[in-house]
Structures are given as C-alpha cells and as structure tokens.
Write a protein that holds these residues in place. Structure first.
Motif, PDB file in Angstrom:
ATOM      1  N   ASP A   1     107.181 133.646  20.435  1.00  0.00           N
ATOM      2  CA  ASP A   1     108.572 133.758  20.865  1.00  0.00           C
ATOM      3  C   ASP A   1     109.699 134.232  20.329  1.00  0.00           C
ATOM      4  N   ARG A   2     110.434 133.339  18.782  1.00  0.00           N
ATOM      5  CA  ARG A   2     110.975 133.126  18.053  1.00  0.00           C
ATOM      6  C   ARG A   2     111.047 133.725  16.823  1.00  0.00           C
TER       7      ARG A   2
ATOM      8  N   ASP B   1     107.570 131.510  14.842  1.00  0.00           N
ATOM      9  CA  ASP B   1     107.193 130.374  14.964  1.00  0.00           C
ATOM     10  C   ASP B   1     105.633 130.095  15.505  1.00  0.00           C
TER      11      ASP B   1
ATOM     12  N   ASP C   1     104.007 130.015  19.328  1.00  0.00           N
ATOM     13  CA  ASP C   1     104.112 130.684  20.061  1.00  0.00           C
ATOM     14  C   ASP C   1     104.344 132.187  20.136  1.00  0.00           C
TER      15      ASP C   1
ATOM     16  N   SER D   1     104.451 125.692  20.292  1.00  0.00           N
ATOM     17  CA  SER D   1     105.460 126.453  19.900  1.00  0.00           C
ATOM     18  C   SER D   1     105.367 125.755  18.541  1.00  0.00           C
TER      19      SER D   1
HETATM   20 MG    MG Z   1     108.288 129.370  20.612  1.00  0.00          MG
END
Ligand code: MG
Length: 442
Positions: free
Chosen positions: A238-239, A234, A236, A93
């Motif tokens: 996802d954010r 971020d 990976d 991440s």
């Molecule tokens: Mg992440």
C-alpha cells in the motif's frame, strides 16, 4: 486492548490462532453475519491464521470469500467490486517476518480504527454459534489481482505510457507487490527490471520497510541500468517510495505531493492528510486553489475523512496515497502508475522541483503517561496564550508562516515526540530547541 491504529498486530505467540478465531467470531458478528472477504500476505504464519479466521467467521454464520494471496489494496478493491460486507486482511505490512496482524475493513472500504475496534473487542467471548445446518461453505476468488490491475490501467493514459517504453526498476521486497507490480508495468509497455519479485515470508531480499537504508540495491540498480526511476513497496503493497533517475531517494511525503500535482491538475478537490505530514502537501494543494484537511495520525482516520468530505485525494507522510476513484485504501500500485504517467512528460527529478523544499528535525523525550498528558496540556496552553495557529486533534501542531512544529505523545511507547519543519535548517533546529525546553520544565 487488542486493536491498534492498524488492526490487531503481534508475533505468533501473541496473535495466536486461538485469538484469531475469537476475533474473527466477533468481527463476523460486527459485520452482521454478512459476506466477509479474507485475504493474506506471504508471511509464514498466514495460512495457519487464515484457517482460524475463516473458521471463526463461518462459525457465527458469515459467508466467506477466500481471496487467498492478495495485496492490501487489491483486497480492498475486491471488497468494493464484490460488494461484500467486510474484509479481513492477514498482513503485518512492513513489520519483520515473525509478525502478523488482522486488518479489518468495513463495507465502505474504511479500515477500522482503534476506537471502532473497541466495539469488536466488546463482542468477544461467548459468541452465539450458528446452527449446525446453516454453516456456509467458503468460496474461493483468486482473480482479484487481475481485476485490480485492469482497473488501475483504465485510470491512466495507457497509450501515452506505452509510447514511451520507460525503463523502470521495481523492488517488490518479496512482498505482495510481486503479485501486481511486474504485470501492471509490463502490460503498460514499460521495460522492467525486477528485484525481490518472488513472494517469500522470510523476506530474504530486504526488510519490508522501504527505507533508504533498506533500498541500497534498488538505488544502485537504477543508476547502473540508467532507469527512469526505481519504485519500492512495503510488504502489503500500500505504500510506495521512489528513486529518481540519478539514484536520489524520494521519501513518502514527496510521493504524496507528486500525486497531488497529478490529481489536482485535472480534478479540484480537498486533500486529506495527517498532522504529521510535511507542509509541502498543503503548499501544492493551495497552488491549485485546493484546501488541505488534517486528521489524526493513522490511515483509518484519513480514509474516514476522505469518505466524509468527498476529498480528491488522501495520503500520509510515509508514501501511502488514497485514490477515491479506485477505493478508500492506500493503493501503492495506482500511486506508482500515476507517477509513471507523469514520467512521460518530465523526469522525476524535474517534477520534484515543483515541490517546495522543507528541512525537518525531530527528537523524542522519555515520558510516562501522566507526564505525557501534562506536557501536551502545557504546550496547548502556551500556544493558546501566544495566539498561535494550532491543530490539536493529535498532540499539538503549531503552524507558522513558513514552518511548523508538532508535540505529540507516542501511542505505543513512553515518549513525547517533537517534529519541526521549516524552509531553513536553522529555524527547524530552533523550533526543536524551543519546544524541548518547554517540555523540560515539566
Ligand atoms: Mg503497508
């Protein structure tokens, strides 16, 4: 104990290929020798770990589908569309480049929590190998990003977005967002300027944690090109965090609050979040007549609750939002697309005015395990004695009319953390002082 809140994370000398192989064998048994997807991000150790993971899964009889490079939300979306029995994402991440991790996701799309991870740990060591003649060949599936982009586009008003030709600056941070975000927003007819849009495991452009300090180039670019907004992911994908048209940095809980406005306008339902999230989420939800459900801190707990309670939306304070119509993963691309859809109606700073403003303060206090437990116990007793409204699923959160405070033991570090939020700064400071004093008595 190997499993943390987000899988098994470590530097290369901790999460070694040998350990990855052993873990993958146990995960394969956990998934009952079914079909397991394997994906990875662009970290330099990713390919090496991937081979170990695939080997481990195959050795116990699983069928492996190798997605190769894919963002976390893309992989989790593929899990749903390919109807696999499980998924392992090799990604750390937002951690520094030398880190990596195995994130394990079950067939429902729920990431395994620490507690469920313990079951995998118990299965480790001495696995029963599959008979030599029954080892299955791995398959490749490299269209996952394309499928994902297509589905996100179908969940927004494409025509409306296309008609506005919005100028956006996208900072992919050399992470997996580079595989999805530029194509998604180009397809939606936006005028895009990209930063750090090549996948690079050294993360040369900026650290992959999207903090205000790490996003100075994005802030500058949004202002200089006069963009509608800046979006950063971020490592990976996802954010998401945002930069408004004036260069103002927008933290994760506001991103979640904007998403709640977008979603609840159309569909009423429960909103799930962690006990560490700003009250602005609860305020937005209650304006729409919707309830907020709190969980322990950690994305897996949010996914579990969204699944159980058939919630409309889930999310955490750092800008991860779960859109159940897509998957139970935090999806930084769906989140960004929904916010861009909102920009067709109003500017980002205009939308932000809809979100109640809170001030927050935080401190940490050194404490070993036994002191941590005593402090939490004492705060609980204090709150109960005073008949406060508390949530004690993860530390103790005490809710007041216009403010709240949480006292919580860090899971990984020798600290007690106190976080307070209030409508005015002084009240937030006073809460911190009051609870710091209480912990000092132990
Ligand atoms: Mg992440």
């Amino acid at each position: 104990m190997l499993f943390g809140t987000n899988g098994i994370r470590g530097k290369f000398n901790e999460l070694t290929p040998n350990l990855a192989l052993e873990l993958a064998q146990a995960i394969g048994i956990f998934f009952k020798k079914g079909t397991v997807l394997v994906a990875r991000d662009g970290r330099l150790t990713g390919e090496c770990l991937k081979h170990a993971v695939i080997s481990g899964l195959q050795s116990v009889g699983c069928e492996v589908i190798d997605l190769n490079f894919a963002s976390a939300p893309t992989s989790e979306f593929a899990l749903k569309t390919l109807k696999a029995d499980g998924l392992i994402i090799i990604t750390a991440s937002h951690n520094p480049p030398e880190w990596n991790a195995l994130k394990v996701v079950d067939k429902h799309g729920i990431t395994l929590s620490k507690e469920r991870g313990e079951e995998i740990e118990r299965l480790m060591g001495n696995p029963k190998l599959e008979e030599w003649g029954r080892i299955k060949k791995s398959k490749k599936y490299e269209e996952a990003s394309y499928d994902h982009i297509k589905s996100v586009k179908n969940l927004v008003n494409q025509e409306k977005i296309r008609s506005k030709k919005l100028k956006l600056v996208l900072d992919c941070g050399n992470g997996m967002a580079a595989l999805v975000a530029p194509r998604l927003f180009r397809d939606l007819g936006c005028e895009i300027i990209t930063l750090n849009s090549n996948v690079d495991g050294h993360f040369p452009g900026r650290p992959s944690e999207p903090t205000e300090a790490n996003l100075q180039e994005l802030i500058k670019t949004v202002k200089s090109v006069k963009a509608y907004c800046g979006i950063a992911w971020d490592g990976d994908g996802d954010r998401v965090v945002l930069v408004d048209e004036n260069g103002g940095f927008i933290v994760g809980d506001k991103v979640y609050a904007l998403c709640a406005i977008s979603k609840l306008k159309g569909v009423k339902g429960k909103v799930v979040t962690t006990v560490a999230t700003s009250k602005c989420i609860e305020d937005v939800a209650s304006n729409f007549g919707c309830a907020t459900v709190y969980t322990k801190i950690g994305a897996p707990y949010i996914s579990e609750k969204v699944y159980e309670s058939k919630a409309a939306l889930g999310g955490e304070e750092v800008g991860g939002v779960i859109w159940p119509e897509l998957s139970l993963a935090k999806d930084g691309f769906m989140t960004a697309a929904k916010i861009v859809e909102m920009l067709t109606e109003r500017s980002l700073s205009g939308w932000l005015k809809e979100i109640p403003k809170y001030y927050n303060e935080k401190i940490k206090i050194e404490a070993d395990q036994s002191r941590k437990e005593k402090i939490i116990q004492k705060i609980k007793e204090y709150a109960k004695k005073n008949k406060f409204n508390i949530i004690d699923i993860d530390g103790v959160r005490i809710n007041f009319e216009d403010s709240w405070v949480i006292v919580r033991a860090s899971g990984t570090e020798p600290y007690i953390r106190i976080f307070a939020e209030a409508k005015d700064k002084k009240r937030a400071k006073d809460l911190i002082e009051e609870y710091k004093k209480l912990t000092g008595e132990i």
